[in-house]
Design a protein around this motif. Structure first.
Motif, short mmCIF file in Angstrom:
data_model
loop_
_atom_site.label_atom_id
_atom_site.label_comp_id
_atom_site.label_asym_id
_atom_site.label_seq_id
_atom_site.Cartn_x
_atom_site.Cartn_y
_atom_site.Cartn_z
N ARG A 114 16.68 40.97 -4.21
CA ARG A 114 17.20 40.20 -3.07
C ARG A 114 16.47 38.86 -2.96
O ARG A 114 17.04 37.84 -2.62
CB ARG A 114 17.01 40.99 -1.78
N SER A 120 16.91 35.42 -0.92
CA SER A 120 16.64 35.91 0.42
C SER A 120 15.15 35.77 0.73
O SER A 120 14.30 35.73 -0.16
CB SER A 120 17.06 37.38 0.53
N GLN A 124 14.00 38.79 5.81
CA GLN A 124 15.42 39.10 5.91
C GLN A 124 15.77 40.32 5.06
O GLN A 124 16.53 41.19 5.47
CB GLN A 124 16.27 37.91 5.46
N ALA A 125 15.21 40.39 3.85
CA ALA A 125 15.45 41.56 3.00
C ALA A 125 14.91 42.82 3.65
O ALA A 125 15.51 43.89 3.56
CB ALA A 125 14.82 41.35 1.62
N ASP A 128 17.42 43.84 6.35
CA ASP A 128 18.67 44.35 5.81
C ASP A 128 18.51 45.75 5.24
O ASP A 128 19.43 46.58 5.34
CB ASP A 128 19.20 43.41 4.72
#
Length: 213
Positions: A114, A120, A124-125, A128
């Motif tokens: 990611r 990314s 954020q990864a 998620d």
């Protein structure tokens, strides 16, 4: 009870025993070991045939759907039948879920890619994939290591070119009183001229000695 074995999403080495629907709407997937090589002692490589006991782990995998999946892996602990082996017993493990691992291999790999491939951020990864920042950062380091340590492609034609950059800087040596060039305004770049065209390296200066060095 839900009989949807496709929820396993092709996790090699295990099979679905049953699937339960939880009160919050999620699903709990009970797994059993399907890879015979899981009975191999990791210390000596001998196949075991004597069960010592059982154990249940909860490996985390890729998010699936809105509620996600909860994995319960019912695996066995085996006695090692090799007298000379220092490891007397061991639990089953598969390549995707090594012994002691809390995450599947594909979840870690996805977290690293990611950032490495999709651009990314770590935070954020982590959001998620429902992981912690340190876990995702470690996954990214492993993914980046694959690229950094990969051998460079063979270069058929080496392109060498000089580039004018900045200003020349001279400084006086306090011991000798002489002026010395400390920053050259010329840089020499090396590229893969017939391959991918990528920059292989760059050095300060444009003399023969700089290029050879």
């Amino acid at each position: 009870m839900v009989n949807d074995t496709t929820l396993l999403l092709d996790l090699d080495g295990v099979s679905v025993m049953r699937v339960e629907r939880c009160e919050d709407g999620g699903r709990r997937v009970h797994l059993a070991t399907a890879d015979a090589s899981a009975r191999v002692c990791p210390a000596c490589g001998v196949f075991s045939s004597r069960v010592k006991g059982s154990a249940t782990t909860r490996p985390r995998d890729l998010p699936y759907g809105e509620r996600g999946l909860e994995f319960l892996w019912h695996k066995r602990r085996w006695w090692c039948r090799e007298p000379a082996c220092p490891r007397k017993s061991f639990t089953e493990q598969i390549p995707q879920i090594p012994a002691g691992a809390r995450l599947t291999g594909r979840l870690r790999s996805t977290a690293g890619r990611r950032i490495r491939d999709a651009g990314s951020t770590v935070i954020q990864a982590a959001r998620d994939l429902h992981l912690s920042w340190p876990t995702v950062m470690d996954a990214f380091k492993a993914a980046a290591h694959e690229v950094v340590e990969a051998p460079l492609p063979e270069v058929g034609v080496l392109g060498i070119d000089e580039t004018l950059r900045g200003k020349t800087r001279w400084e006086q040596n306090p011991e000798t009183g002489k002026w010395q060039l400390t920053r050259d305004r010329w840089h020499t770049g090396f590229v893969d001229a017939l391959g991918v065209g990528g920059l292989l390296g760059q050095v300060e200066g444009r003399t023969v000695a700089d290029v050879l060095a």
